[in-house]
Design a protein around this motif. Structure first.
Motif, PDB file in Angstrom:
ATOM      1  N   GLY A   1       0.819  -1.217   0.000  1.00 46.20           N
ATOM      2  CA  GLY A   1       0.000   0.000   0.000  1.00 46.20           C
ATOM      3  C   GLY A   1       0.848   1.260   0.000  1.00 46.20           C
ATOM      4  O   GLY A   1       0.547   2.227  -0.714  1.00 46.20           O
ATOM      5  N   VAL A   2       1.938   1.259   0.759  1.00 45.95           N
ATOM      6  CA  VAL A   2       2.832   2.420   0.796  1.00 45.95           C
ATOM      7  C   VAL A   2       3.494   2.609  -0.566  1.00 45.95           C
ATOM      8  O   VAL A   2       3.623   3.745  -1.049  1.00 45.95           O
ATOM      9  CB  VAL A   2       3.880   2.253   1.920  1.00 45.95           C
ATOM     10  CG1 VAL A   2       4.990   3.277   1.795  1.00 45.95           C
ATOM     11  CG2 VAL A   2       3.213   2.367   3.277  1.00 45.95           C
ATOM     12  N   ALA A   3       3.915   1.530  -1.198  1.00 46.62           N
ATOM     13  CA  ALA A   3       4.539   1.630  -2.520  1.00 46.62           C
ATOM     14  C   ALA A   3       3.556   2.167  -3.553  1.00 46.62           C
ATOM     15  O   ALA A   3       3.901   3.049  -4.359  1.00 46.62           O
ATOM     16  CB  ALA A   3       5.068   0.262  -2.945  1.00 46.62           C
ATOM     17  N   ILE A   4       2.332   1.678  -3.533  1.00 47.37           N
ATOM     18  CA  ILE A   4       1.311   2.150  -4.476  1.00 47.37           C
ATOM     19  C   ILE A   4       0.986   3.611  -4.211  1.00 47.37           C
ATOM     20  O   ILE A   4       0.849   4.406  -5.147  1.00 47.37           O
ATOM     21  CB  ILE A   4       0.053   1.263  -4.385  1.00 47.37           C
ATOM     22  CG1 ILE A   4       0.360  -0.124  -4.940  1.00 47.37           C
ATOM     23  CG2 ILE A   4      -1.126   1.895  -5.115  1.00 47.37           C
ATOM     24  CD1 ILE A   4      -0.723  -1.150  -4.690  1.00 47.37           C
ATOM     25  N   PHE A   5       0.880   3.988  -2.936  1.00 45.73           N
ATOM     26  CA  PHE A   5       0.594   5.385  -2.589  1.00 45.73           C
ATOM     27  C   PHE A   5       1.701   6.299  -3.099  1.00 45.73           C
ATOM     28  O   PHE A   5       1.430   7.385  -3.609  1.00 45.73           O
ATOM     29  CB  PHE A   5       0.450   5.516  -1.071  1.00 45.73           C
ATOM     30  CG  PHE A   5       0.122   6.896  -0.601  1.00 45.73           C
ATOM     31  CD1 PHE A   5      -1.159   7.393  -0.733  1.00 45.73           C
ATOM     32  CD2 PHE A   5       1.099   7.702  -0.038  1.00 45.73           C
ATOM     33  CE1 PHE A   5      -1.470   8.670  -0.300  1.00 45.73           C
ATOM     34  CE2 PHE A   5       0.803   8.973   0.393  1.00 45.73           C
ATOM     35  CZ  PHE A   5      -0.477   9.454   0.263  1.00 45.73           C
ATOM     36  N   GLY A   6       2.949   5.871  -2.983  1.00 53.39           N
ATOM     37  CA  GLY A   6       4.064   6.670  -3.475  1.00 53.39           C
ATOM     38  C   GLY A   6       3.992   6.897  -4.977  1.00 53.39           C
ATOM     39  O   GLY A   6       4.225   8.008  -5.462  1.00 53.39           O
ATOM     40  N   VAL A   7       3.661   5.852  -5.720  1.00 54.34           N
ATOM     41  CA  VAL A   7       3.548   5.977  -7.172  1.00 54.34           C
ATOM     42  C   VAL A   7       2.397   6.905  -7.539  1.00 54.34           C
ATOM     43  O   VAL A   7       2.523   7.766  -8.422  1.00 54.34           O
ATOM     44  CB  VAL A   7       3.370   4.582  -7.816  1.00 54.34           C
ATOM     45  CG1 VAL A   7       3.001   4.698  -9.284  1.00 54.34           C
ATOM     46  CG2 VAL A   7       4.636   3.757  -7.651  1.00 54.34           C
ATOM     47  N   VAL A   8       1.275   6.747  -6.860  1.00 52.89           N
ATOM     48  CA  VAL A   8       0.107   7.603  -7.141  1.00 52.89           C
ATOM     49  C   VAL A   8       0.432   9.068  -6.854  1.00 52.89           C
ATOM     50  O   VAL A   8       0.079   9.956  -7.631  1.00 52.89           O
ATOM     51  CB  VAL A   8      -1.117   7.122  -6.327  1.00 52.89           C
ATOM     52  CG1 VAL A   8      -2.243   8.140  -6.379  1.00 52.89           C
ATOM     53  CG2 VAL A   8      -1.600   5.783  -6.848  1.00 52.89           C
ATOM     54  N   MET A   9       1.148   9.331  -5.766  1.00 50.54           N
ATOM     55  CA  MET A   9       1.508  10.714  -5.437  1.00 50.54           C
ATOM     56  C   MET A   9       2.490  11.289  -6.448  1.00 50.54           C
ATOM     57  O   MET A   9       2.429  12.474  -6.786  1.00 50.54           O
ATOM     58  CB  MET A   9       2.111  10.802  -4.032  1.00 50.54           C
ATOM     59  CG  MET A   9       1.104  10.648  -2.920  1.00 50.54           C
ATOM     60  SD  MET A   9      -0.142  11.954  -2.961  1.00 50.54           S
ATOM     61  CE  MET A   9      -1.584  11.044  -3.419  1.00 50.54           C
TER      62      MET A   9
END
Length: 100
Positions: free
Chosen positions: A43-51
């Protein structure tokens, strides 16, 4: 004596079952914790990409809105502004507004 021996065997069997149950619970809890940890990492990795994708899009949107406001002011509002001192004062006020 035979009955006491039978009880001892039942007690040992019960203790063995409880030990197996505790071991199974510990392993299950360990697996759940590992799964949650992996899920949080994903989830943290996906959130980073989305940001990283969303950030530049929002900056572009902000520039577009600022440009639209400036266009609206200079094209539609500024020609109707009447100040004492005439057109040079209007230009000076508009230039200071653009600077700020």
């Amino acid at each position: 004596l035979e009955m006491a021996s039978h009880r001892d065997e039942d007690t040992k069997e019960h203790a063995k079952n409880v030990g197996v149950f505790r071991l199974a619970c510990r392993r299950a809890m360990r697996d759940v914790v590992r799964m949650l940890d992996n899920s949080i990492d994903s989830g943290v990795a996906i959130f980073g990409v989305v940001m990283k994708i969303l950030g530049p899009c929002l900056v572009g949107l902000a520039h577009a809105l600022i440009g639209f406001c400036a266009y609206t002011y200079f094209w539609h509002a500024m020609p109707f502004i009447e100040m004492p001192g005439g057109l040079p004062v209007v230009y000076a006020v508009s230039s200071s507004g653009v600077f700020l």
